[in-house]
Structures are given as structure tokens and as C-alpha cells.
Design a protein around this motif. Structure first.
Motif, PDB file in Angstrom:
ATOM      1  N   PRO A  88       0.806  -1.226   0.000  1.00 47.03           N
ATOM      2  CA  PRO A  88       0.000   0.000   0.000  1.00 47.03           C
ATOM      3  C   PRO A  88       0.844   1.283   0.000  1.00 47.03           C
ATOM      4  CG  PRO A  88      -0.784  -1.518   1.684  1.00 47.03           C
ATOM      5  CD  PRO A  88       0.474  -2.091   1.129  1.00 47.03           C
ATOM      6  N   GLN A  89       2.064   1.221   0.503  1.00 49.38           N
ATOM      7  CA  GLN A  89       2.921   2.410   0.515  1.00 49.38           C
ATOM      8  C   GLN A  89       3.406   2.789  -0.887  1.00 49.38           C
ATOM      9  OE1 GLN A  89       6.008   1.335   3.256  1.00 49.38           O
ATOM     10  NE2 GLN A  89       4.765   1.798   5.050  1.00 49.38           N
ATOM     11  N   ASN A  90       3.295   1.887  -1.857  1.00 51.48           N
ATOM     12  CA  ASN A  90       3.770   2.148  -3.216  1.00 51.48           C
ATOM     13  C   ASN A  90       2.639   2.406  -4.197  1.00 51.48           C
ATOM     14  OD1 ASN A  90       6.349   1.646  -2.277  1.00 51.48           O
ATOM     15  ND2 ASN A  90       6.333  -0.478  -2.915  1.00 51.48           N
ATOM     16  N   LYS A  91       1.441   2.713  -3.700  1.00 49.74           N
ATOM     17  CA  LYS A  91       0.306   2.924  -4.590  1.00 49.74           C
ATOM     18  C   LYS A  91       0.542   4.047  -5.593  1.00 49.74           C
ATOM     19  CE  LYS A  91      -3.597   1.079  -2.150  1.00 49.74           C
ATOM     20  NZ  LYS A  91      -4.542   0.379  -2.961  1.00 49.74           N
ATOM     21  N   GLY A  92       1.293   5.057  -5.219  1.00 49.35           N
ATOM     22  CA  GLY A  92       1.549   6.176  -6.120  1.00 49.35           C
ATOM     23  C   GLY A  92       2.369   5.788  -7.334  1.00 49.35           C
ATOM     24  N   GLU A  93       3.234   4.800  -7.184  1.00 46.75           N
ATOM     25  CA  GLU A  93       4.092   4.377  -8.292  1.00 46.75           C
ATOM     26  C   GLU A  93       3.406   3.381  -9.213  1.00 46.75           C
ATOM     27  OE1 GLU A  93       8.001   3.207  -7.016  1.00 46.75           O
ATOM     28  OE2 GLU A  93       7.911   4.634  -5.365  1.00 46.75           O
ATOM     29  N   PHE A  94       2.388   2.683  -8.731  1.00 48.25           N
ATOM     30  CA  PHE A  94       1.687   1.673  -9.520  1.00 48.25           C
ATOM     31  C   PHE A  94       0.199   2.000  -9.556  1.00 48.25           C
ATOM     32  CE2 PHE A  94       5.388  -0.395  -7.593  1.00 48.25           C
ATOM     33  CZ  PHE A  94       6.039  -0.839  -8.738  1.00 48.25           C
ATOM     34  N   GLN A  95      -0.135   3.169 -10.054  1.00 50.72           N
ATOM     35  CA  GLN A  95      -1.519   3.636 -10.030  1.00 50.72           C
ATOM     36  C   GLN A  95      -2.430   2.813 -10.927  1.00 50.72           C
ATOM     37  OE1 GLN A  95      -1.278   7.772 -10.979  1.00 50.72           O
ATOM     38  NE2 GLN A  95      -0.449   8.337  -8.984  1.00 50.72           N
ATOM     39  N   GLY A  96      -1.946   2.383 -12.078  1.00 52.89           N
ATOM     40  CA  GLY A  96      -2.806   1.657 -13.014  1.00 52.89           C
ATOM     41  C   GLY A  96      -2.848   0.161 -12.776  1.00 52.89           C
ATOM     42  N   ILE A  97      -2.178  -0.324 -11.739  1.00 52.18           N
ATOM     43  CA  ILE A  97      -2.088  -1.762 -11.517  1.00 52.18           C
ATOM     44  C   ILE A  97      -2.775  -2.115 -10.194  1.00 52.18           C
ATOM     45  CG2 ILE A  97      -0.530  -3.711 -11.189  1.00 52.18           C
ATOM     46  CD1 ILE A  97       1.538  -2.187 -12.821  1.00 52.18           C
ATOM     47  N   PRO A  99      -4.009  -4.848  -7.222  1.00 50.16           N
ATOM     48  CA  PRO A  99      -3.354  -6.031  -6.649  1.00 50.16           C
ATOM     49  C   PRO A  99      -3.718  -7.321  -7.384  1.00 50.16           C
ATOM     50  CG  PRO A  99      -4.220  -4.644  -4.906  1.00 50.16           C
ATOM     51  CD  PRO A  99      -4.710  -4.066  -6.203  1.00 50.16           C
ATOM     52  N   GLU A 100      -4.946  -7.406  -7.892  1.00 48.83           N
ATOM     53  CA  GLU A 100      -5.358  -8.595  -8.636  1.00 48.83           C
ATOM     54  C   GLU A 100      -4.593  -8.709  -9.946  1.00 48.83           C
ATOM     55  OE1 GLU A 100      -7.504  -6.345  -7.369  1.00 48.83           O
ATOM     56  OE2 GLU A 100      -8.297  -7.520  -5.696  1.00 48.83           O
ATOM     57  N   ARG A 101      -4.384  -7.586 -10.606  1.00 52.72           N
ATOM     58  CA  ARG A 101      -3.608  -7.584 -11.856  1.00 52.72           C
ATOM     59  C   ARG A 101      -2.157  -7.949 -11.578  1.00 52.72           C
ATOM     60  NH1 ARG A 101      -2.535  -4.622 -16.740  1.00 52.72           N
ATOM     61  NH2 ARG A 101      -0.645  -5.638 -17.479  1.00 52.72           N
ATOM     62  N   ALA A 102      -1.591  -7.415 -10.498  1.00 52.43           N
ATOM     63  CA  ALA A 102      -0.210  -7.748 -10.139  1.00 52.43           C
ATOM     64  C   ALA A 102      -0.082  -9.238  -9.847  1.00 52.43           C
ATOM     65  CB  ALA A 102       0.227  -6.923  -8.929  1.00 52.43           C
ATOM     66  N   PHE A 103      -1.074  -9.833  -9.167  1.00 54.02           N
ATOM     67  CA  PHE A 103      -1.030 -11.255  -8.867  1.00 54.02           C
ATOM     68  C   PHE A 103      -1.167 -12.086 -10.138  1.00 54.02           C
ATOM     69  CE2 PHE A 103      -2.930 -15.267  -7.302  1.00 54.02           C
ATOM     70  CZ  PHE A 103      -1.868 -15.677  -6.524  1.00 54.02           C
ATOM     71  N   ALA A 104      -2.017 -11.647 -11.068  1.00 59.12           N
ATOM     72  CA  ALA A 104      -2.154 -12.356 -12.341  1.00 59.12           C
ATOM     73  C   ALA A 104      -0.843 -12.307 -13.125  1.00 59.12           C
ATOM     74  CB  ALA A 104      -3.291 -11.750 -13.157  1.00 59.12           C
ATOM     75  N   ASP A 105      -0.178 -11.159 -13.129  1.00 57.95           N
ATOM     76  CA  ASP A 105       1.130 -11.052 -13.782  1.00 57.95           C
ATOM     77  C   ASP A 105       2.147 -11.970 -13.118  1.00 57.95           C
ATOM     78  OD1 ASP A 105       0.093  -9.162 -15.484  1.00 57.95           O
ATOM     79  OD2 ASP A 105       1.000  -7.444 -14.449  1.00 57.95           O
ATOM     80  N   PHE A 106       2.100 -12.058 -11.790  1.00 59.21           N
ATOM     81  CA  PHE A 106       2.989 -12.932 -11.040  1.00 59.21           C
ATOM     82  C   PHE A 106       2.762 -14.393 -11.431  1.00 59.21           C
ATOM     83  CE2 PHE A 106       3.272 -15.623  -7.176  1.00 59.21           C
ATOM     84  CZ  PHE A 106       4.633 -15.555  -6.945  1.00 59.21           C
TER      85      PHE A 106
END
Length: 122
Positions: A88-97, A99-106
């Protein structure tokens, strides 16, 4: 002749730093990240165990060792990338992503990684 003046020396300060870290980690880290951190610790220990086995016993089936070690290192790197994206502290750097999308990419990247690893074993 203690420089710090506390009498407990460097060991006391290291202990207090560790206690403070654990207290802040326990109270300030979301459970999602704690689960991911446990997975990262497991992958790190697996890679270290494989490397230690390689040093102690040898690398006779070299493809097997290399595949397992590449799998551990790759999984660790992908897990760290996921942790950075869902923190959550990095939300500003990954605005368009999300958590579900990040997990799918993972999951997609892990699938590709392990297909390569299985192919390398032969």
C-alpha cells in the motif's frame, strides 16, 4: 569504558532494534504482505539449501541443480516484484495496476519461468 553510556553495549542496541522492527512489522504490515514474506523466506531458504547441498555433495546432475536454483532465484525475484506492487505504501508508483492484476502477472511469469525450468531439466 562504554561509549554508548547504556552499559549494555552493542548487543543491547541490536536487540532493541530487532524488537522494535518486529513490533512495527507485526502491527504495521498488512496480512497479505506477511503471507508473501513467508513465501519469500521459504523460497530463499530453499535456494540456500540447494546451494549448500551443491557445495557439500557436488553437482553431479548439474542440470537438476541449475534448474532448481534458477527456479528458486526466479521465484524469489518475481515474489519481490509482487510485494513491491501490492504494498500500500507504493500505490503512487503503480496507479494503473490493481493487486489482482499484479497477482495475475505474477502467476503468468511464474508459469513461464517454470516451463523454462522444466524444459531445461530435460
Amino acid at each position: 569504558m562504554s561509549v554508548s553510556g547504556s552499559g549494555s553495549g552493542p548487543a543491547g542496541s541490536v536487540g532493541s532494534v530487532v524488537r522494535r522492527f518486529l513490533a512495527e512489522y507485526g502491527s504495521g504490515t498488512p496480512s497479505r504482505l506477511k503471507v508473501l514474506d513467508a513465501h519469500l523466506l521459504y523460497v530463499l531458504l530453499t535456494g540456500a539449501l540447494q546451494f549448500g547441498y551443491c557445495l557439500g555433495v557436488g553437482t553431479f546432475p548439474f542440470n537438476s541443480f541449475l534448474s532448481g536454483f534458477i527456479s528458486a532465484v526466479g521465484s524469489f525475484i518475481l515474489g519481490v516484484c509482487l510485494r513491491i506492487q501490492i504494498n500500500p505504501q507504493n500505490k503512487g508508483e503503480f496507479q494503473g495496476i490493481s493487486p489482482e492484476r499484479a497477482f495475475a502477472d505474477f502467476l503468468f511469469a511464474n508459469t513461464i519461468l517454470h516451463l523454462v525450468v522444466i524444459n531445461f531439466v530435460g
